[in-house]
Design an enzyme around this catalytic site. Structure first.
Site, PDB file in Angstrom:
ATOM      1  N   HIS A  24       0.856  -1.205   0.000  1.00  8.23           N
ATOM      2  CA  HIS A  24       0.000   0.000   0.000  1.00  8.23           C
ATOM      3  C   HIS A  24       0.881   1.240   0.000  1.00  8.23           C
ATOM      4  CE1 HIS A  24      -3.833   2.129   1.547  1.00  8.23           C
ATOM      5  NE2 HIS A  24      -2.943   3.073   1.286  1.00  8.23           N
ATOM      6  N   HIS A  26       1.388   5.464  -1.763  1.00 13.61           N
ATOM      7  CA  HIS A  26       0.967   6.596  -2.606  1.00 13.61           C
ATOM      8  C   HIS A  26       2.218   7.189  -3.244  1.00 13.61           C
ATOM      9  CE1 HIS A  26      -3.106   6.716  -0.856  1.00 13.61           C
ATOM     10  NE2 HIS A  26      -2.479   6.227   0.196  1.00 13.61           N
ATOM     11  N   LEU A  27       2.241   7.200  -4.585  1.00 13.48           N
ATOM     12  CA  LEU A  27       3.414   7.736  -5.287  1.00 13.48           C
ATOM     13  C   LEU A  27       3.157   9.115  -5.882  1.00 13.48           C
ATOM     14  CD1 LEU A  27       4.440   4.475  -7.218  1.00 13.48           C
ATOM     15  CD2 LEU A  27       5.481   5.375  -5.125  1.00 13.48           C
ATOM     16  N   LYS A 110      -9.511  -0.222  -5.344  1.00  9.09           N
ATOM     17  CA  LYS A 110      -9.535   0.486  -4.055  1.00  9.09           C
ATOM     18  C   LYS A 110     -10.866   1.200  -3.868  1.00  9.09           C
ATOM     19  CE  LYS A 110      -7.966   2.338  -0.247  1.00  9.09           C
ATOM     20  NZ  LYS A 110      -6.838   3.226  -0.014  1.00  9.09           N
ATOM     21  N   HIS A 147     -10.552   1.593   2.279  1.00  4.81           N
ATOM     22  CA  HIS A 147     -10.295   2.627   3.281  1.00  4.81           C
ATOM     23  C   HIS A 147     -11.447   2.496   4.268  1.00  4.81           C
ATOM     24  CE1 HIS A 147      -8.633   6.465   4.863  1.00  4.81           C
ATOM     25  NE2 HIS A 147      -9.821   6.426   5.440  1.00  4.81           N
ATOM     26  N   HIS A 185      -4.480  -0.205   6.233  1.00  6.63           N
ATOM     27  CA  HIS A 185      -3.933   0.614   7.332  1.00  6.63           C
ATOM     28  C   HIS A 185      -4.816   0.612   8.575  1.00  6.63           C
ATOM     29  CE1 HIS A 185      -6.643   3.319   5.252  1.00  6.63           C
ATOM     30  NE2 HIS A 185      -5.772   3.621   4.306  1.00  6.63           N
ATOM     31  N   ASP A 258       1.430   2.825   3.515  1.00  6.55           N
ATOM     32  CA  ASP A 258       0.586   4.018   3.331  1.00  6.55           C
ATOM     33  C   ASP A 258       1.452   5.278   3.298  1.00  6.55           C
ATOM     34  OD1 ASP A 258      -1.822   5.276   2.788  1.00  6.55           O
ATOM     35  OD2 ASP A 258      -2.288   5.635   4.886  1.00  6.55           O
ATOM     36  N   ALA A 274      -3.770  15.081   5.398  1.00  4.09           N
ATOM     37  CA  ALA A 274      -3.461  13.803   6.053  1.00  4.09           C
ATOM     38  C   ALA A 274      -2.438  13.010   5.262  1.00  4.09           C
ATOM     39  CB  ALA A 274      -4.732  12.986   6.202  1.00  4.09           C
TER      40      ALA A 274
HETATM   41  O1  DOR Z   1      -3.183   9.688   5.657  1.00  2.00           O
HETATM   42  C1  DOR Z   1      -3.583   9.368   4.543  1.00  2.00           C
HETATM   43  N1  DOR Z   1      -3.053   9.895   3.410  1.00  2.00           N
HETATM   44  N2  DOR Z   1      -4.567   8.472   4.458  1.00  2.00           N
HETATM   45  C2  DOR Z   1      -5.146   8.175   3.298  1.00  2.00           C
HETATM   46  O2  DOR Z   1      -6.059   7.396   3.306  1.00  2.00           O
HETATM   47  C3  DOR Z   1      -4.726   8.852   2.048  1.00  2.00           C
HETATM   48  C4  DOR Z   1      -3.364   9.337   2.144  1.00  2.00           C
HETATM   49  C5  DOR Z   1      -2.984  10.312   1.017  1.00  2.00           C
HETATM   50  O3  DOR Z   1      -3.304  10.017  -0.132  1.00  2.00           O
HETATM   51  O4  DOR Z   1      -2.387  11.344   1.321  1.00  2.00           O
HETATM   52 ZN    ZN Z   2      -3.396   5.072   1.598  1.00  2.00          ZN
END
Ligand code: DOR
Ligand code: ZN
Length: 357
Positions: A24, A26-27, A110, A147, A185, A258, A274
């Protein structure tokens, strides 16, 4: 034992594990990829890539184009495979799922409840509309990555994961008992208990930051925006439950960082966004959590075996060595034209990871 100059002897720990994967991450896209892909490919073999771009990655052709942009940023000489996902919307069709199934590079779908987190505005508002989609996924064995938070504004932010399990996940699994589901997560005792006792088609990822921190780290003595992520850090007893789950040897729990990059100004703001950036030292952070729990022997299962087993993929052939040795975490890292502040910025990391074969 390493001899130190003063004649003191300190036992340094070292372990080797099968090369891990990140289930998991995020790029992002564009200029951000230079840093995020370099970090993600440093020692992981594969990564499940989240589709929450703006606009989101909703079909196979977008996923393949995004994969190409990612591959262009892999530093020379590295073997690393980005495993793509589709972003579920109210308009996702059965055909989109069939297309994903027939594509060699798309591994999962997702589901973001609309409004739950970063770039989730296009997420799901009406679960009933997706009956044919879930049926098809169940039939084909396509993993549904969740999520797991309700978005009802009357529900306290610390209760949103537990409510999601009752209101959404349990009914979903009653209707589709063989659907492959990853509760992503996880952050609570309720989630850890639910997954630990669920059927084998249900699994969960756990981040390094939820193993290392609780809400006191974020809120006591001042608000620290770089610890703010979703689902939000919970109380210490939940952190302990996650540590127990991750180190239990139960194959339903596996590594998903994450890691989520955001520009410094977007986090250090009156309404900060976040996400914690951990990809630059992911394994080092997990090793620290497992070592503190006296469970380094359980790291290989969690990081390198359980994820591939769930996804029906082979474990990796190479080996990774983790050595106890301190190094300073950078204060900033580049994120395109911006700077980002990684988790642990300016502090000391306790482990060093490198591929050895
Ligand atoms: O903290 C987070 N950041 N939770 C998520 O579900 C998405 C992620 C983001 O894409 O920044
Ligand atoms: Zn995530």
């Amino acid at each position: 034992m390493l001899p130190l100059s003063q004649g003191i002897h300190v036992a340094m720990q070292e372990i080797s594990i099968i090369q891990p994967d990140d289930w998991h991450i995020h790029l992002r896209d564009g200029a951000a990829l230079q840093q995020t892909v370099a970090d993600a490919s440093r020692y992981f073999a594969r990564a499940i890539v989240m589709p929450n771009l703006t606009p989101p990655v909703v079909n196979v052709s977008q996923a393949l184009a995004y994969r190409q942009r990612i591959l262009e940023q892999v530093p020379a000489g590295r073997q690393w495979n980005p495993l793509m996902t589709l972003y579920l919307t109210d308009n996702t069709s059965r055909q989109d799922i069939l297309d994903a199934h027939h594509c060699d590079h798309v591994y999962a779908v997702k589901l973001y409840p609309a409004g739950a987190t970063t770039n989730s505005d296009s997420g799901v508002t009406d679960w009933e509309r997706l009956t044919a989609v879930f049926e098809t996924m169940q039939e084909l064995g396509t993993p549904l990555l969740l999520h797991g938070e309700v978005t009802d504004s009357t529900i306290d932010i610390f209760d949103r994961e537990a409510e999601f399990i009752e209101r959404r996940l349990q009914p979903l699994l009653q209707r589709f008992p063989a659907l492959k589901v990853v509760l992503e997560h996880i952050t609570t005792t309720e989630a850890a208990d639910f997954v630990a006792t669920a059927a084998g088609n249900v699994a969960a990822t756990i981040t390094a930051h939820h193993l290392l921190y609780n809400r006191n780290h974020m809120l006591a003595g001042g608000i620290r925006p770089h610890y703010y992520c979703l689902p939000i850090l919970k109380r210490s007893r939940h952190q302990q439950a996650l540590l127990s789950a991750a180190t239990s040897g139960n194959p339903r729990f596996f590594l998903g960082t994450d890691s989520a990059p955001h520009a410094r100004d977007a986090k250090q703001a009156a309404c900060g966004c976040a996400g914690c950036y951990t990809a630059y030292a992911a394994l080092e952070l997990y090793a620290e959590a497992f070592a503190a729990a006296g469970a380094l022997d359980k790291l290989e299962g969690f990081a390198s075996r359980n994820g591939p087993a769930f996804y029906g993929l082979p474990t990796n052939d190479r080996m990774l060595r983790l050595q106890q040795s301190t190094w300073p975490a950078p204060h900033n890292l580049p994120l395109g034209n911006d700077a980002m502040v990684p988790l642990r910025a300016g502090e000391t990391l306790q482990w060093h990871a490198e591929l050895v074969s």
